[in-house]
Design a protein around this motif. Sequence first.
Motif, PDB file in Angstrom:
ATOM      1  N   TRP A 269      -6.829   8.609   4.839  1.00 39.96           N
ATOM      2  CA  TRP A 269      -6.283   9.642   3.950  1.00 39.96           C
ATOM      3  C   TRP A 269      -7.373  10.636   3.546  1.00 39.96           C
ATOM      4  CZ3 TRP A 269      -2.369  12.187   1.789  1.00 39.96           C
ATOM      5  CH2 TRP A 269      -2.581  12.847   0.583  1.00 39.96           C
TER       6      TRP A 269
ATOM      7  N   CYS B   7       0.851  -1.190   0.000  1.00 41.83           N
ATOM      8  CA  CYS B   7       0.000   0.000   0.000  1.00 41.83           C
ATOM      9  C   CYS B   7       0.890   1.244   0.000  1.00 41.83           C
ATOM     10  CB  CYS B   7      -0.897  -0.017   1.238  1.00 41.83           C
ATOM     11  SG  CYS B   7      -1.801   1.515   1.550  1.00 41.83           S
TER      12      CYS B   7
ATOM     13  N   ASN C 185      -2.856   1.890  -8.711  1.00 41.80           N
ATOM     14  CA  ASN C 185      -2.289   1.590  -7.400  1.00 41.80           C
ATOM     15  C   ASN C 185      -3.370   1.027  -6.484  1.00 41.80           C
ATOM     16  OD1 ASN C 185       0.649   2.478  -7.040  1.00 41.80           O
ATOM     17  ND2 ASN C 185      -0.240   4.217  -8.143  1.00 41.80           N
TER      18      ASN C 185
ATOM     19  N   PRO D 222      -3.940  -4.968   0.329  1.00 37.36           N
ATOM     20  CA  PRO D 222      -4.547  -3.810  -0.348  1.00 37.36           C
ATOM     21  C   PRO D 222      -5.543  -4.288  -1.404  1.00 37.36           C
ATOM     22  CG  PRO D 222      -2.137  -3.656  -0.313  1.00 37.36           C
ATOM     23  CD  PRO D 222      -2.491  -5.050   0.084  1.00 37.36           C
TER      24      PRO D 222
ATOM     25  N   CYS E 261      -6.456   2.577   5.261  1.00 32.94           N
ATOM     26  CA  CYS E 261      -5.484   3.630   4.944  1.00 32.94           C
ATOM     27  C   CYS E 261      -6.115   4.703   4.062  1.00 32.94           C
ATOM     28  CB  CYS E 261      -4.264   3.035   4.245  1.00 32.94           C
ATOM     29  SG  CYS E 261      -3.255   1.948   5.272  1.00 32.94           S
ATOM     30  N   LEU E 262      -6.880   4.261   3.075  1.00 29.17           N
ATOM     31  CA  LEU E 262      -7.481   5.207   2.137  1.00 29.17           C
ATOM     32  C   LEU E 262      -8.531   6.072   2.828  1.00 29.17           C
ATOM     33  CD1 LEU E 262      -7.201   5.957  -0.835  1.00 29.17           C
ATOM     34  CD2 LEU E 262      -9.112   4.420  -1.333  1.00 29.17           C
TER      35      LEU E 262
ATOM     36  N   CYS F 100      -7.115  10.403  -5.210  1.00 31.66           N
ATOM     37  CA  CYS F 100      -6.123   9.345  -5.073  1.00 31.66           C
ATOM     38  C   CYS F 100      -4.826   9.909  -4.496  1.00 31.66           C
ATOM     39  CB  CYS F 100      -5.859   8.699  -6.434  1.00 31.66           C
ATOM     40  SG  CYS F 100      -4.553   7.438  -6.408  1.00 31.66           S
TER      41      CYS F 100
ATOM     42  N   ILE G  48       0.370   4.104   1.052  1.00 29.05           N
ATOM     43  CA  ILE G  48       0.162   4.990   2.199  1.00 29.05           C
ATOM     44  C   ILE G  48       0.947   4.516   3.415  1.00 29.05           C
ATOM     45  CG2 ILE G  48      -1.545   5.935   3.811  1.00 29.05           C
ATOM     46  CD1 ILE G  48      -3.600   5.792   1.574  1.00 29.05           C
TER      47      ILE G  48
ATOM     48  N   PHE H 289      -4.685   0.113  -2.477  1.00 24.75           N
ATOM     49  CA  PHE H 289      -4.580   0.637  -1.123  1.00 24.75           C
ATOM     50  C   PHE H 289      -5.374  -0.237  -0.154  1.00 24.75           C
ATOM     51  CE2 PHE H 289      -4.543   4.006  -4.256  1.00 24.75           C
ATOM     52  CZ  PHE H 289      -3.451   4.785  -3.909  1.00 24.75           C
ATOM     53  N   HIS H 290      -4.952  -0.205   1.121  1.00 27.56           N
ATOM     54  CA  HIS H 290      -5.805  -0.767   2.166  1.00 27.56           C
ATOM     55  C   HIS H 290      -7.000   0.164   2.348  1.00 27.56           C
ATOM     56  CE1 HIS H 290      -1.759  -2.348   3.660  1.00 27.56           C
ATOM     57  NE2 HIS H 290      -2.439  -3.420   3.303  1.00 27.56           N
TER      58      HIS H 290
END
Length: 271
Positions: A249, A215, A239, A230, A245-246, A258, A217, A241-242
Amino acid sequence: SDPANRQAIVSYIRRTQGLEHVLGWVLRYATALSQKNVKTDTTTAFDVDALARHPEACTLSELSELVLFRTTEVFPSLMKNWWEMDCPKPYVHRIKEFVIEHVSPKILERQMTRILIIAAHGELEVKGGVMSRQVEALYTQDDFKLSVSIRLPKAFPLLGAEVDCSKSYGVVESRWKRWSLMIKMMLNNQGRTLRDALVFWAQNVDQEFEGVEPCPICYSVLHVKSHKLPTLQCTTCSNRFHSDCLMQWFRSSGNSVCVMCQQPWNGTRVQ
């Protein structure tokens, strides 16, 4: 402890400002911290194991010192943040000296005992010592020898660990730098133990060598709390991501874009 439960407890302590209340009590009653120099006869006899066995026999000062030790051991990241941001100025040096003298060596001794047990985890070899304050781990994956060197300062966890994965032969620089950062984040920002960090690193290595990308991030293949891969993929830059995490963010940035391509988020869940 279970990462999800631990995070819930940490969030509750932060929300209720429980740490500030407890440490305010500690500062009031800990005789060792009332001295200009905590390296006095008052603290020389500090024996956390003896105090923990018979807390009912502790004086108020001894009990407060025991609370300080356990708070630093169990919630190191919270303690570090409090010491850096909220600790009253007259106590900053005193607490640091107390941690150097009595807390950090014992924490390291306990953690070293635990991490030596994980030598049975696949091909992970671990060695280190309390005196050197350094831990070396070697993990064999296929024909690659992957190495982690962790050096702990005298005031750990008030001061952060240094991590070096550069001696991982056959691994590109971007990868071992990412591993170093991941382990540092676990030890210095998330309050995880040496054992947690090394086992998690080995598990991530296994996934990366199977072709799973980390990930962008958190720099990790496995999510540190859920241990999930992810699975949210940006349809613009591809890309992955988990989800945790997203979402974090999006909340922190205030924008649903993104992380990598900065385009409005238009993602899909993949396996």
